[in-house]
Design an enzyme around this catalytic site. Structure first.
Site, PDB file in Angstrom:
ATOM      1  N   CYS A  73      46.441  48.813  41.150  1.00 51.13           N
ATOM      2  CA  CYS A  73      45.167  48.714  41.813  1.00 51.13           C
ATOM      3  C   CYS A  73      44.569  47.445  41.935  1.00 51.13           C
ATOM      4  O   CYS A  73      44.685  46.649  40.850  1.00 51.13           O
ATOM      5  CB  CYS A  73      44.165  49.747  41.106  1.00 51.13           C
ATOM      6  SG  CYS A  73      42.642  49.908  41.645  1.00 51.13           S
ATOM      7  N   GLU A 103      47.173  50.495  31.166  1.00 51.01           N
ATOM      8  CA  GLU A 103      46.387  49.527  31.729  1.00 51.01           C
ATOM      9  C   GLU A 103      46.006  48.473  30.812  1.00 51.01           C
ATOM     10  O   GLU A 103      46.007  47.340  31.183  1.00 51.01           O
ATOM     11  CB  GLU A 103      45.180  50.283  32.285  1.00 51.01           C
ATOM     12  CG  GLU A 103      44.208  49.350  33.024  1.00 51.01           C
ATOM     13  CD  GLU A 103      42.805  49.717  33.416  1.00 51.01           C
ATOM     14  OE1 GLU A 103      42.842  50.859  33.937  1.00 51.01           O
ATOM     15  OE2 GLU A 103      41.831  49.029  32.922  1.00 51.01           O
TER      16      GLU A 103
HETATM   17  S1  SF4 Z   1      40.200  54.382  38.385  1.00 51.90           S
HETATM   18 FE1  SF4 Z   1      41.648  52.675  38.237  1.00 51.90          FE
HETATM   19  S2  SF4 Z   1      43.057  53.350  39.573  1.00 51.90           S
HETATM   20 FE2  SF4 Z   1      41.418  54.216  40.457  1.00 51.90          FE
HETATM   21  S3  SF4 Z   1      40.242  52.946  41.846  1.00 51.90           S
HETATM   22 FE3  SF4 Z   1      39.352  52.577  39.746  1.00 51.90          FE
HETATM   23  S4  SF4 Z   1      40.775  50.957  38.797  1.00 51.90           S
HETATM   24 FE4  SF4 Z   1      41.774  51.773  40.792  1.00 51.90          FE
END
Ligand code: SF4
Length: 284
Positions: free
Chosen positions: A95, A125
């Site tokens: 992301c 993460e």
């Molecule tokens: S929750 Fe995690 S995967 Fe979803 S938009 Fe936010 S940072 Fe990106």
């Protein structure tokens, strides 16, 4: 029965991007590997696995020369190196909000700073982020971890701490931990705080808080191993005692003396699972 469905319930843009691009890859290739589950949602994973996705937890178990998906959580630099050695075709679906953190911590560490990462040590993460901190980081989940983190920082002889958060961390808890750290070492050392909590997460948590204050029952939908769903559950439960956490509508049992139900879902819950629950409740 009145049903209030959260506007932000379900897939965030990071998960949506990962799922859609994985489907595209599956249309192009017979076999596609994923390093770890793309979402903490069994229904979504079953659908992708039926289309040919093969999930492996360890990159060593992925055959050389194959196509591999890196999910939205991101991976540490070491994994990119191994993938290169194995000549894997990487489809990097990290992301963009997580990539931003990788760049931030790399820069700060290069400039000689120490990082306090607020989050869950074993979460993928955080494993990825810590990889980009190259040993100059400590992970803090709650107040009990602060002393150890400060000890580790002091051992390095560095002068400045940068505090960042897991994208799905609870904003209030993050602030409380930051205050505690500042109280402990803020006079001796420079501290810079960067709120890296994802906007999608903040809005979803806020909406969960608002809805759960005004209903008789709250239903949180999402995988039992999803940490962002767990946070929604905790927020809702603190306002509404009658809160349940389910993965599918089949887990809903007793609904008694309830006239208003609130529904929210974690970032890895697909629209279909949410609508299944909404229809089921409306039929009660
Ligand atoms: S929750 Fe995690 S995967 Fe979803 S938009 Fe936010 S940072 Fe990106």
């Amino acid at each position: 029965m009145e049903v209030i469905l959260g506007k932000t319930a379900g897939f965030c843009f990071g998960v949506e991007n990962a799922v859609n691009n994985t489907k595209n890859e599956l249309n192009k290739n017979e076999k596609v590997y994923a390093l770890g589950e793309l979402t903490h949602n069994r229904q979504v994973m079953n659908e992708l696995e039926n289309k040919g996705l093969i999930v492996r937890e360890n990159i060593k178990d992925i055959p050389d020369n194959s196509t591999v998906i890196f999910r939205a959580h991101g991976v540490p630099p070491k994994i990119y190196e191994i993938a290169k050695e194995k000549n894997l075709n990487i489809v990097d679906l990290t992301c963009k909000s997580v990539l931003r953190i990788h760049n931030l911590v790399s820069d700060f560490v290069n400039k000689g700073n120490y990082i306090f990462v607020i989050g869950k040590k074993e979460h993928p993460e955080i494993v990825g982020i810590c990889g980009f901190c190259r040993e100059n980081a400590s992970v803090i989940l709650n107040e009990d971890d602060i002393n150890e983190a400060i000890k580790n920082f002091k051992k390095t002889g560095l002068k400045k701490v940068v505090i960042i958060a897991q994208t799905t961390f609870n904003f209030e808890k993050f602030n409380n931990l930051v205050h505690k750290i500042k109280d402990d070492i803020g006079k001796e050392y420079e501290i810079e705080v960067i709120n890296t909590i994802c906007n999608a997460t903040v809005i979803r948590q806020k909406e969960t808080d608002d809805i759960s204050k005004n209903v008789d029952m709250m239903i949180i939908i999402g995988g039992k191993n999803s940490s962002n769903t767990e946070k929604l559950y905790n927020i809702a439960k603190s306002n509404c005692e009658n809160t349940i956490w389910i993965e599918t509508k089949d887990e809903i049992h007793e609904i008694e003396n309830v006239s208003k139900v609130g529904i929210m879902a974690g970032a890895s819950t697909p629209k279909e699972s949410i609508m299944d629950v909404v229809e089921y409740i409306k039929g009660k």
